[in-house]
Write an enzyme that holds these catalytic residues in place. Structure first.
Site, PDB file in Angstrom:
ATOM      1  N   ASP A 152      21.911  43.745 -35.977  1.00 15.86           N
ATOM      2  CA  ASP A 152      23.094  44.469 -35.515  1.00 15.86           C
ATOM      3  C   ASP A 152      24.293  43.995 -36.342  1.00 15.86           C
ATOM      4  O   ASP A 152      24.179  43.104 -37.171  1.00 15.86           O
ATOM      5  CB  ASP A 152      23.337  44.164 -34.040  1.00 15.86           C
ATOM      6  CG  ASP A 152      23.400  42.659 -33.788  1.00 15.86           C
ATOM      7  OD1 ASP A 152      24.479  42.077 -34.016  1.00 15.86           O
ATOM      8  OD2 ASP A 152      22.377  42.069 -33.405  1.00 15.86           O
TER       9      ASP A 152
ATOM     10  N   ASP B 161      26.968  42.593 -34.862  1.00 17.28           N
ATOM     11  CA  ASP B 161      27.731  41.819 -33.881  1.00 17.28           C
ATOM     12  C   ASP B 161      28.692  42.794 -33.191  1.00 17.28           C
ATOM     13  O   ASP B 161      28.239  43.808 -32.656  1.00 17.28           O
ATOM     14  CB  ASP B 161      28.428  40.646 -34.565  1.00 17.28           C
ATOM     15  CG  ASP B 161      28.776  39.523 -33.591  1.00 17.28           C
ATOM     16  OD1 ASP B 161      27.954  39.266 -32.684  1.00 17.28           O
ATOM     17  OD2 ASP B 161      29.829  38.898 -33.742  1.00 17.28           O
TER      18      ASP B 161
END
Length: 279
Positions: free
Chosen positions: A216, A218
């Site tokens: 991802d 974050d």
């Protein structure tokens, strides 16, 4: 000097601890001066190279990052005569060019943990006396990292050959303000487990390298969904085979290489780092 025997400890992170990579598996429960490891050690082979697999968070993911007994995990692998520790870890990306699904062979870390035992030399265990000021300019084994990088290239995987990992305490994810701050510090990826694992492996005189998988962005990136458990697990499920393929290909190569000088240097570094109490 006799050639060093190679035995690979593998610490598997969230969704990256499949025991099926080992042939002829047996389980072994052990205790250490620092308590019990996260789970049983799973002993086996990868193409005739002896390996020991350990699930960092337990096989049922019952141990949160702050409560992982990092000292017991590394000590247990050292007691099994592992010369190397190869680890996998999920992480968030703090840089645009590191996309979800990419691999990063990290070479540096920033420590933002606060609750963890970061040394074996704590004055509580008589087998290790003194204070260890181990150098950490090069936390990860360069020679082992090179093998992992070359393996990823041969397999055609999207892999970044270096990166700085910032390790936070967790178990919560970062606030957006923190995520932006970590970017400004020059961190490339973020997780909750590299520290103190890498430090303890250095103190144990073992060659340590990490395969980090970005899941991802974050929460720093605008117009991008913020990190969540569902998103992390979904990305891991779709890409875990990448880390597995690196291990299955790199470990036989590591097993065929000469490591005597590298391991001797690691051992000597630790010996020279310990200040013994005055008699």
């Amino acid at each position: 000097m006799a050639a060093a025997a190679v035995k690979i400890g593998i610490i598997g992170g969230t969704g990256l601890d499949d025991p099926d990579i080992l042939e002829g598996r047996t389980e072994k429960y052990v205790d250490t001066p620092y308590g019990k490891p996260s789970d049983a050690l799973i002993l086996g082979k990868i193409k005739n190279v002896d390996c020991v697999l350990l699930a960092r968070h337990g096989r049922h993911h019952t141990v949160m990052p702050s409560n992982v007994n990092y000292r017991a995990n590394i000590w247990a692998l050292k007691e099994e005569n592992c010369s190397h520790v190869l680890v996998t870890t999920a992480c968030g990306s703090l840089q645009e060019e590191i996309q979800p699904g990419d691999l990063v062979i990290i070479d540096q870390f920033i420590d933002r943990t606060t609750k963890r035992h970061c040394t074996f030399y704590d004055g509580q265990h008589s087998s290790l006396s003194g204070v260890c000021h181990v150098p950490m300019a090069e936390p990860f084994c360069t020679k082992t990292r090179e093998v992992l990088i070359e393996t990823a290239k041969k397999l055609g995987l999207q892999c970044h050959s270096k990166g700085t990992m910032i390790t936070i305490e967790g178990p919560r994810f970062s606030s957006r303000a923190e995520s932006l701050m970590f970017r400004s510090w020059g961190a490339d990826v973020i997780n909750m487990t590299t520290v103190p694992e890498v430090i303890l492996a250095k103190e144990a005189g073992m060659s340590y390298a990490s395969i980090a998988m970005a899941t991802d962005y974050d929460c720093w990136k605008e117009h991008e969904e913020a990190v969540s458990v569902d998103k992390v697990l979904k990305t891991l499920k779709g890409n875990a085979n990448k880390a597995t393929s690196i291990l299955l290909t790199a470990i036989p190569q590591i097993g065929s290489m000469e490591w005597t000088d590298t391991l001797h240097t690691l051992k000597t570094t630790v010996q020279c780092s310990v200040i013994l109490p005055k008699q």
